[in-house]
Design a protein around this motif. Structure first.
Motif, PDB file in Angstrom:
ATOM      1  N   CYS A 146       0.857  -1.194   0.000  1.00 15.73           N
ATOM      2  CA  CYS A 146       0.000   0.000   0.000  1.00 15.73           C
ATOM      3  C   CYS A 146       0.885   1.234   0.000  1.00 15.73           C
ATOM      4  N   ILE A 147       0.263   2.374  -0.230  1.00 19.60           N
ATOM      5  CA  ILE A 147       0.958   3.649  -0.142  1.00 19.60           C
ATOM      6  C   ILE A 147       0.795   4.208   1.263  1.00 19.60           C
ATOM      7  N   MET A 148       1.926   4.592   1.875  1.00 18.17           N
ATOM      8  CA  MET A 148       1.889   5.322   3.137  1.00 18.17           C
ATOM      9  C   MET A 148       2.170   6.788   2.843  1.00 18.17           C
ATOM     10  N   GLU A 149       1.382   7.657   3.455  1.00 12.74           N
ATOM     11  CA  GLU A 149       1.535   9.087   3.253  1.00 12.74           C
ATOM     12  C   GLU A 149       2.207   9.706   4.472  1.00 12.74           C
ATOM     13  N   LEU A 150       3.121  10.642   4.223  1.00 12.45           N
ATOM     14  CA  LEU A 150       3.847  11.302   5.295  1.00 12.45           C
ATOM     15  C   LEU A 150       3.768  12.809   5.129  1.00 12.45           C
ATOM     16  N   HIS A 154       4.891  10.446  -0.207  1.00  9.29           N
ATOM     17  CA  HIS A 154       4.322   9.116  -0.054  1.00  9.29           C
ATOM     18  C   HIS A 154       5.347   8.065  -0.437  1.00  9.29           C
ATOM     19  N   VAL A 155       5.193   6.893   0.168  1.00  7.00           N
ATOM     20  CA  VAL A 155       6.125   5.798  -0.075  1.00  7.00           C
ATOM     21  C   VAL A 155       5.323   4.519  -0.268  1.00  7.00           C
ATOM     22  N   TRP A 156       5.735   3.725  -1.238  1.00 11.14           N
ATOM     23  CA  TRP A 156       5.090   2.443  -1.493  1.00 11.14           C
ATOM     24  C   TRP A 156       5.708   1.388  -0.588  1.00 11.14           C
ATOM     25  N   LEU A 157       4.870   0.717   0.205  1.00 12.61           N
ATOM     26  CA  LEU A 157       5.310  -0.365   1.078  1.00 12.61           C
ATOM     27  C   LEU A 157       4.975  -1.683   0.396  1.00 12.61           C
ATOM     28  N   GLU A 158       5.974  -2.287  -0.187  1.00 13.48           N
ATOM     29  CA  GLU A 158       5.778  -3.529  -0.925  1.00 13.48           C
ATOM     30  C   GLU A 158       5.496  -4.688   0.034  1.00 13.48           C
ATOM     31  N   ARG A 159       4.773  -5.648  -0.458  1.00  7.69           N
ATOM     32  CA  ARG A 159       4.564  -6.888   0.294  1.00  7.69           C
ATOM     33  C   ARG A 159       5.902  -7.496   0.707  1.00  7.69           C
ATOM     34  N   ARG A 160       6.011  -7.890   1.969  1.00  8.53           N
ATOM     35  CA  ARG A 160       7.196  -8.496   2.576  1.00  8.53           C
ATOM     36  C   ARG A 160       8.336  -7.501   2.788  1.00  8.53           C
ATOM     37  N   SER A 161       8.052  -6.199   2.673  1.00  6.44           N
ATOM     38  CA  SER A 161       9.074  -5.186   2.923  1.00  6.44           C
ATOM     39  C   SER A 161       9.051  -4.756   4.389  1.00  6.44           C
ATOM     40  N   LEU A 162      10.179  -4.208   4.840  1.00  6.53           N
ATOM     41  CA  LEU A 162      10.288  -3.655   6.188  1.00  6.53           C
ATOM     42  C   LEU A 162      10.477  -2.155   6.091  1.00  6.53           C
ATOM     43  N   LEU A 163       9.606  -1.411   6.748  1.00  2.12           N
ATOM     44  CA  LEU A 163       9.728   0.044   6.855  1.00  2.12           C
ATOM     45  C   LEU A 163      10.430   0.371   8.164  1.00  2.12           C
ATOM     46  N   ILE A 164      11.428   1.248   8.100  1.00  2.00           N
ATOM     47  CA  ILE A 164      12.119   1.727   9.291  1.00  2.00           C
ATOM     48  C   ILE A 164      11.887   3.223   9.412  1.00  2.00           C
ATOM     49  N   LEU A 165      11.358   3.644  10.549  1.00  3.29           N
ATOM     50  CA  LEU A 165      11.183   5.061  10.863  1.00  3.29           C
ATOM     51  C   LEU A 165      12.097   5.384  12.039  1.00  3.29           C
ATOM     52  N   SER A 166      13.104   6.211  11.793  1.00  4.83           N
ATOM     53  CA  SER A 166      14.018   6.622  12.844  1.00  4.83           C
ATOM     54  C   SER A 166      14.305   8.114  12.689  1.00  4.83           C
ATOM     55  N   GLY A 190       0.515   7.957   7.799  1.00  6.03           N
ATOM     56  CA  GLY A 190      -0.820   7.372   7.804  1.00  6.03           C
ATOM     57  C   GLY A 190      -1.102   6.678   6.485  1.00  6.03           C
ATOM     58  N   ILE A 191      -2.235   5.993   6.444  1.00 10.85           N
ATOM     59  CA  ILE A 191      -2.680   5.292   5.244  1.00 10.85           C
ATOM     60  C   ILE A 191      -4.102   5.737   4.945  1.00 10.85           C
ATOM     61  N   ALA A 192      -4.333   6.251   3.758  1.00 12.59           N
ATOM     62  CA  ALA A 192      -5.651   6.769   3.396  1.00 12.59           C
ATOM     63  C   ALA A 192      -6.670   5.637   3.313  1.00 12.59           C
ATOM     64  N   TYR A 193      -7.916   5.966   3.643  1.00  9.59           N
ATOM     65  CA  TYR A 193      -9.021   5.019   3.499  1.00  9.59           C
ATOM     66  C   TYR A 193      -9.488   5.055   2.047  1.00  9.59           C
ATOM     67  N   ARG A 194      -9.056   4.097   1.258  1.00  8.17           N
ATOM     68  CA  ARG A 194      -9.467   3.992  -0.140  1.00  8.17           C
ATOM     69  C   ARG A 194      -9.167   2.588  -0.634  1.00  8.17           C
ATOM     70  N   LYS A 195      -9.792   2.214  -1.731  1.00  6.81           N
ATOM     71  CA  LYS A 195      -9.662   0.842  -2.236  1.00  6.81           C
ATOM     72  C   LYS A 195      -8.635   0.708  -3.354  1.00  6.81           C
ATOM     73  N   TYR A 196      -8.045   1.834  -3.753  1.00  5.18           N
ATOM     74  CA  TYR A 196      -7.056   1.789  -4.831  1.00  5.18           C
ATOM     75  C   TYR A 196      -5.890   2.707  -4.497  1.00  5.18           C
ATOM     76  N   SER A 213      -5.360  -2.191  -7.096  1.00  4.08           N
ATOM     77  CA  SER A 213      -6.457  -2.538  -6.203  1.00  4.08           C
ATOM     78  C   SER A 213      -5.903  -3.000  -4.860  1.00  4.08           C
ATOM     79  N   ARG A 214      -6.415  -2.410  -3.791  1.00  3.90           N
ATOM     80  CA  ARG A 214      -5.987  -2.808  -2.456  1.00  3.90           C
ATOM     81  C   ARG A 214      -6.519  -4.196  -2.117  1.00  3.90           C
TER      82      ARG A 214
END
Length: 204
Positions: free
Chosen positions: A121-125, A134-146, A156-162, A173-174
């Protein structure tokens, strides 16, 4: 990936077999359904009313099924060697999201790690200067926030289906997505360099 100091995304942090192993265990456990998304907490519960941790109420060590993730995180970031002791798992159905927020400074120490299962999904900052990325969080990826990404930028992550990665690319499609957020509780006041966003320093 976008450039924000302290933000890193590691693609393929786990294998498909490891993802299957984690999913089978997680989905066999009890989900809490008092939010718009389902959650599980390990180590310590997160209080969504106070946005903090009850440090006096430890639920025990994290299950052994997650230990290899923690070891891999510490191997990847040898300078931190955090004793990760809190895990929140979020179950996002297609279209579900989470409001933009900064994880409470006084609740957690150091970096925050989020592992994505099943789909991306897309994470918005956004920062206080209203700069949005915004950053794309791929399946099986690790996001590090430091550092700045952890303490200054809301995510955050927007409420939407796409989701749409680029203007000229088709909509994505989500699907159901499970995130595992690993953290180390702080248990004391925060003395970071971002006082305007810091709950400890704003109450002094």
């Amino acid at each position: 990936h976008i450039s924000i100091p302290g933000l890193h995304v590691i693609d393929n942090f786990i294998t498909q077999e490891e993802e299957n192993y984690l999913f089978e265990f997680i989905d066999s456990q009890i989900w809490l359904s008092n939010l718009r998304r389902r959650v599980q907490h390990y180590g310590y519960d997160f209080n969504y009313e106070t946005l903090n941790i009850d440090t006096q109420n430890c639920k025990g060590e994290l299950p052994n099924q997650f230990k290899f993730i923690i070891e891999r995180i510490n191997n990847y970031l040898p300078n931190y060697k955090l004793k990760i002791d809190q895990l929140t798992i979020n179950d996002y159905s297609a279209g579900c999201g989470i409001a933009s927020h900064i994880d409470t400074h006084s609740a957690f120490d150091g970096p925050i790690f989020s592992l994505s299962l099943l789909s991306g999904c897309i994470m918005e900052l956004s920062n206080p200067q209203s700069i949005n990325k915004h950053v794309w969080l791929e399946r099986r990826s690790l996001l590090i926030l430091s550092e700045e990404a952890r303490y200054l930028w809301a995510h955050g992550i927007a409420y939407r289906k796409y989701d749409k990665l680029k203007f000229n690319e088709p909509l994505i499609s989500r699907q159901r997505r499970i995130s595992l957020t690993f953290r180390k509780i702080l248990g004391t006041i925060c003395n970071c360099n971002y006082p305007d966003q810091c709950d400890s320093q704003k109450t002094k």
